[in-house]
Write an enzyme that holds these catalytic residues in place. Sequence first.
Site, PDB file in Angstrom:
ATOM      1  N   ARG A 186     -13.581  -0.112  26.360  1.00 45.52           N
ATOM      2  CA  ARG A 186     -12.505   0.339  25.727  1.00 45.52           C
ATOM      3  C   ARG A 186     -11.850   1.496  26.037  1.00 45.52           C
ATOM      4  NH1 ARG A 186     -13.154   2.649  19.741  1.00 45.52           N
ATOM      5  NH2 ARG A 186     -10.997   2.584  19.765  1.00 45.52           N
ATOM      6  N   ASN A 215     -19.554   8.663  12.666  1.00 42.60           N
ATOM      7  CA  ASN A 215     -18.211   8.370  13.577  1.00 42.60           C
ATOM      8  C   ASN A 215     -17.675   7.272  12.819  1.00 42.60           C
ATOM      9  OD1 ASN A 215     -15.843   7.917  15.154  1.00 42.60           O
ATOM     10  ND2 ASN A 215     -16.980   7.983  17.190  1.00 42.60           N
ATOM     11  N   ALA A 268     -11.567   4.112  13.631  1.00 39.75           N
ATOM     12  CA  ALA A 268     -10.400   4.136  12.842  1.00 39.75           C
ATOM     13  C   ALA A 268     -10.518   4.401  11.539  1.00 39.75           C
ATOM     14  CB  ALA A 268      -9.770   2.921  13.435  1.00 39.75           C
ATOM     15  N   TYR A 293     -13.017   7.505  26.113  1.00 39.67           N
ATOM     16  CA  TYR A 293     -14.215   7.777  25.482  1.00 39.67           C
ATOM     17  C   TYR A 293     -15.407   7.444  26.543  1.00 39.67           C
ATOM     18  CZ  TYR A 293     -11.555   6.141  21.591  1.00 39.67           C
ATOM     19  OH  TYR A 293     -10.384   6.183  20.480  1.00 39.67           O
ATOM     20  N   ARG A 338      -4.211  13.662  20.017  1.00 39.92           N
ATOM     21  CA  ARG A 338      -3.688  12.384  20.634  1.00 39.92           C
ATOM     22  C   ARG A 338      -2.600  11.948  19.662  1.00 39.92           C
ATOM     23  NH1 ARG A 338      -8.893   8.562  20.702  1.00 39.92           N
ATOM     24  NH2 ARG A 338      -7.308   7.094  21.311  1.00 39.92           N
ATOM     25  N   HIS A 362     -16.327  13.062  16.602  1.00 39.26           N
ATOM     26  CA  HIS A 362     -15.447  11.995  17.474  1.00 39.26           C
ATOM     27  C   HIS A 362     -15.858  12.088  19.005  1.00 39.26           C
ATOM     28  CE1 HIS A 362     -13.500  10.559  13.748  1.00 39.26           C
ATOM     29  NE2 HIS A 362     -13.495  12.069  13.453  1.00 39.26           N
ATOM     30  N   GLU A 396     -19.611  14.815  10.859  1.00 35.54           N
ATOM     31  CA  GLU A 396     -18.454  14.081  11.612  1.00 35.54           C
ATOM     32  C   GLU A 396     -18.327  14.213  12.967  1.00 35.54           C
ATOM     33  OE1 GLU A 396     -14.687  14.913   9.971  1.00 35.54           O
ATOM     34  OE2 GLU A 396     -13.638  13.373  11.110  1.00 35.54           O
ATOM     35  N   PRO A 416     -15.839   0.733  13.512  1.00 33.89           N
ATOM     36  CA  PRO A 416     -15.206  -0.251  14.196  1.00 33.89           C
ATOM     37  C   PRO A 416     -14.909   0.193  15.847  1.00 33.89           C
ATOM     38  CG  PRO A 416     -13.597   0.685  12.484  1.00 33.89           C
ATOM     39  CD  PRO A 416     -14.937   1.163  12.376  1.00 33.89           C
ATOM     40  N   ASN A 417     -15.060  -1.075  16.545  1.00 32.64           N
ATOM     41  CA  ASN A 417     -14.918  -1.052  18.031  1.00 32.64           C
ATOM     42  C   ASN A 417     -15.724  -0.037  18.642  1.00 32.64           C
ATOM     43  OD1 ASN A 417     -12.653  -2.518  17.807  1.00 32.64           O
ATOM     44  ND2 ASN A 417     -11.505  -1.165  16.775  1.00 32.64           N
TER      45      ASN A 417
HETATM   46  C1  DQA Z   1     -12.791   7.897  17.607  1.00 31.17           C
HETATM   47  C2  DQA Z   1     -11.510   8.439  17.262  1.00 31.17           C
HETATM   48  C3  DQA Z   1     -10.529   7.397  16.321  1.00 31.17           C
HETATM   49  O1  DQA Z   1      -9.300   7.907  16.295  1.00 31.17           O
HETATM   50  C4  DQA Z   1     -10.723   6.130  17.099  1.00 31.17           C
HETATM   51  O2  DQA Z   1     -10.085   5.144  16.039  1.00 31.17           O
HETATM   52  C5  DQA Z   1     -11.843   5.633  17.411  1.00 31.17           C
HETATM   53  C6  DQA Z   1     -12.889   6.656  17.933  1.00 31.17           C
HETATM   54  C7  DQA Z   1     -13.684   8.934  18.484  1.00 31.17           C
HETATM   55  O3  DQA Z   1     -14.797   8.717  18.805  1.00 31.17           O
HETATM   56  O4  DQA Z   1     -13.064   9.510  19.294  1.00 31.17           O
HETATM   57  O5  DQA Z   1     -12.158   4.347  17.359  1.00 31.17           O
HETATM   58  O6  DQA Z   1     -13.302   8.134  16.099  1.00 31.17           O
END
Ligand code: DQA
Length: 149
Positions: free
Chosen positions: A19, A75, A78, A24, A108, A101, A99, A11-12
């Site tokens: 964002r 990835n 959240a 990011y 964080r 990120h 995985e 998501p997002n």
């Molecule tokens: C994320 C880190 C997560 O905590 C966050 O909710 C994201 C992006 C990252 O790529 O750093 O949406 O996965």
Amino acid sequence: MAFKILFLNGPNLNLLGEREQSQYGVITFNELKKNCLRKSEELDVKLEFVQSNIEGEIVTWIQKAKETYDGIIINAAAFTHTSVAIRDALQIFKKPKIEVHISNIYNREEFRKKSLISDVVTGGIFGMGSHGYILAIIAMHKIIKNENK
Ligand code: DQA
């Protein structure tokens, strides 16, 4: 035959570029996708690069992946911190899993420091910005190549 990798984005991540640029960066989702597809072509890998805001959809993609893909890069965004369902689906997928990120989830907020999937994947990359996506593709390519020797 070219190896097939499924790259899942949670998501997002479709809103990359707008964002929280401090976490990011400025790269958009489409630019990131293009960079990943370019690297995959270079490596002669078939890459499916998808994004969803829906947990169940990600679970279904992981379930179906075992028929088609040699590895999954994820990835989970959240959902990393909340989704037992994604964790369980990944555990069922017996091939290599990475995985990723973009940000360093360990420097964080407290709630981001817990990943529910880290211990069911082959390995992880975090805090390397969008380069982490490219590194993950290179690593996955090497892992699959070694397994198929
Ligand atoms: C994320 C880190 C997560 O905590 C966050 O909710 C994201 C992006 C990252 O790529 O750093 O949406 O996965």
